[in-house]
Each structure stands twice: as C-alpha cells, then as structure tokens.
Motif scaffolding. Structure first.
Motif, short mmCIF file in Angstrom:
data_model
loop_
_atom_site.label_atom_id
_atom_site.label_comp_id
_atom_site.label_asym_id
_atom_site.label_seq_id
_atom_site.Cartn_x
_atom_site.Cartn_y
_atom_site.Cartn_z
N VAL A 165 33.48 -15.08 -18.49
CA VAL A 165 33.15 -15.26 -19.90
C VAL A 165 33.88 -14.20 -20.73
N GLN A 166 33.89 -12.98 -20.25
CA GLN A 166 34.57 -11.89 -20.95
C GLN A 166 36.06 -12.22 -21.10
N ASP A 167 36.70 -12.71 -20.03
CA ASP A 167 38.13 -13.05 -20.09
C ASP A 167 38.39 -14.16 -21.12
N LEU A 168 37.53 -15.19 -21.11
CA LEU A 168 37.67 -16.28 -22.10
C LEU A 168 37.50 -15.76 -23.52
N LEU A 169 36.51 -14.93 -23.71
CA LEU A 169 36.23 -14.38 -25.03
C LEU A 169 37.40 -13.52 -25.52
N GLU A 170 37.90 -12.65 -24.67
CA GLU A 170 39.03 -11.80 -25.06
C GLU A 170 40.26 -12.64 -25.40
N LYS A 171 40.50 -13.68 -24.62
CA LYS A 171 41.64 -14.58 -24.89
C LYS A 171 41.48 -15.23 -26.26
N LEU A 189 39.81 -14.15 -28.78
CA LEU A 189 39.82 -13.17 -29.87
C LEU A 189 41.23 -12.64 -30.17
N GLU A 190 42.19 -12.94 -29.29
CA GLU A 190 43.57 -12.49 -29.51
C GLU A 190 44.05 -12.95 -30.88
N GLY A 191 44.69 -12.04 -31.58
CA GLY A 191 45.22 -12.36 -32.90
C GLY A 191 44.20 -12.21 -34.02
N SER A 192 42.94 -11.94 -33.68
CA SER A 192 41.93 -11.72 -34.71
C SER A 192 41.78 -10.21 -34.92
N ARG A 193 40.99 -9.84 -35.86
CA ARG A 193 40.74 -8.42 -36.10
C ARG A 193 39.56 -7.91 -35.27
N PHE A 194 39.05 -8.76 -34.39
CA PHE A 194 37.91 -8.39 -33.57
C PHE A 194 38.36 -8.04 -32.16
N ARG A 195 37.59 -7.21 -31.50
CA ARG A 195 37.83 -6.94 -30.09
C ARG A 195 36.48 -6.93 -29.39
N PHE A 196 36.53 -7.18 -28.12
CA PHE A 196 35.32 -7.25 -27.31
C PHE A 196 35.17 -5.94 -26.54
N GLU A 197 34.03 -5.32 -26.67
CA GLU A 197 33.70 -4.15 -25.86
C GLU A 197 32.37 -4.43 -25.20
N ASN A 198 32.33 -4.20 -23.92
CA ASN A 198 31.11 -4.54 -23.19
C ASN A 198 30.56 -3.32 -22.47
N PRO A 199 29.63 -2.65 -23.10
CA PRO A 199 29.09 -1.45 -22.46
C PRO A 199 28.23 -1.74 -21.23
N GLN A 200 27.70 -2.93 -21.13
CA GLN A 200 26.84 -3.20 -19.97
C GLN A 200 26.84 -4.69 -19.65
N ILE A 201 27.15 -4.98 -18.39
CA ILE A 201 27.12 -6.36 -17.91
C ILE A 201 26.00 -6.45 -16.89
N THR A 202 25.18 -7.47 -17.02
CA THR A 202 24.14 -7.73 -16.04
C THR A 202 24.36 -9.14 -15.52
N GLU A 203 24.82 -9.24 -14.28
CA GLU A 203 25.08 -10.55 -13.70
C GLU A 203 23.77 -11.31 -13.49
N ALA A 204 23.87 -12.60 -13.53
CA ALA A 204 22.72 -13.46 -13.28
C ALA A 204 22.26 -13.31 -11.83
N ILE A 205 21.00 -13.55 -11.62
CA ILE A 205 20.51 -13.64 -10.24
C ILE A 205 20.18 -15.10 -9.99
N TYR A 206 20.37 -15.52 -8.77
CA TYR A 206 20.08 -16.91 -8.44
C TYR A 206 19.64 -16.98 -6.98
#
Length: 164
Positions: free
Chosen positions: A56-62, A64-81
């Motif tokens: 999801v992070q990779d898709l989001l960063e892709k 956001l390319e060319g925009s004035r926004f950037r993605f910073e992720n201080p904490q990722i919590t993977e799903a449990i299943y």
C-alpha cells in the motif's frame, strides 16, 4: 487534496484494495495540523489482510509522485490473520455454536487493532449473541448483564478445550 475528499477507501490515491477475507481497505484523515508551516495529514487506514502495508505504501508513494505531498510512515502495524480452519478458531466456534445453539454463526474478520496483536496465535473472541445488536466500539456500547452467565459458560468451556 482533491484525491482524498470524502473517499473512505483510497480510490483517489490508487490504493482501493480489497480481498474476500477482510473486505475493502479503509482510509480516513484522522487529524489535520500545521506544524512549522507544513500541512500534516494523519491517516488511519486498515489494509486487507492479504496485502502487506509495504504494498500500500509503494502504491501511495507512486500516486503521490509529482504532487506537493509526500508519505511518511512513522509506524506500520501489519494485519494479523488466523485462518478459519485453524485449531484455535474452530475450537472457539464449536464452543460458541454448541452453547448458543447458533449453528449458522461464522467467525468474523475485523481489521481493528486489538489485544490479539500482543500474543502469537491469538484472536479477539467476543461473543455477540443471536439477536443481540453488534455495538462493539460504537457509541452507546453496553453489556447486557442478564447475558453474563451465558458468556461465562462460553469462555470457560473455550479455555478448557484450548488448554487440553
């Protein structure tokens, strides 16, 4: 940002993922603040369990390319299943069905963070009884005191069987 608007699944950002186990990705801007002249959007999202947060992070960063926004992720919590056919889930469901006689009940997948993250091979097990509204973590959540005996039977039997 026009790509967010009122979209709660990340469509405008190219992250509207879904799976058959846990459903659609949820996305919301939980907090907006300005710090040192920078607009900061704090995002709360739930990623379907068959995807990794990094995807999801990779898709989001892709996107956001060319925009004035950037993605910073201080904490990722993977799903449990934990699969429905695991010993843990089948035992819990067997106990619940036998005691409540609700043989149509199916285990529910919930993307929320819970105490289940603290232990390996753990699931949240909160019995919503037949005919009872599901008010978990909602406004006016309450507990029906006359159901305590039934819940105790379910939990005690579940603990007994899992301990064997």
């Amino acid at each position: 940002m026009k790509n967010i608007g009122f979209d709660l699944q990340g469509k405008g950002l190219g992250i509207a993922l879904s799976d058959e186990i846990s459903g659609a990705l949820s996305f919301n801007v939980g907090k907006v603040e300005v710090i040192d002249g920078k607009l900061i959007l704090s995002i709360d999202n739930r990623v379907p369990v068959t995807y990794k947060c990094k995807e999801v992070q990779d898709l989001l960063e892709k996107n956001l390319e060319g925009s004035r926004f950037r993605f910073e992720n201080p904490q990722i919590t993977e799903a449990i299943y934990v699969p429905k056919d695991s010993f843990l889930v089948t035992t819990l469901m067997d106990v619940y069905r036998e005691i409540t006689q609700d043989y149509d009940a199916e285990p529910q997948v919930d993307g929320a963070c819970s105490y289940a993250r603290a232990l390996e091979n753990c699931v949240a097990f909160g019995a919503v009884l037949p005919g009872q509204p599901d008010l978990m973590h909602q406004k006016n959540e309450y507990l029906e005191l006359d159901k305590l005996d039934l819940w105790m039977k379910i939990y005690l039997e579940a603990i007994y069987r899992l301990a064997q």
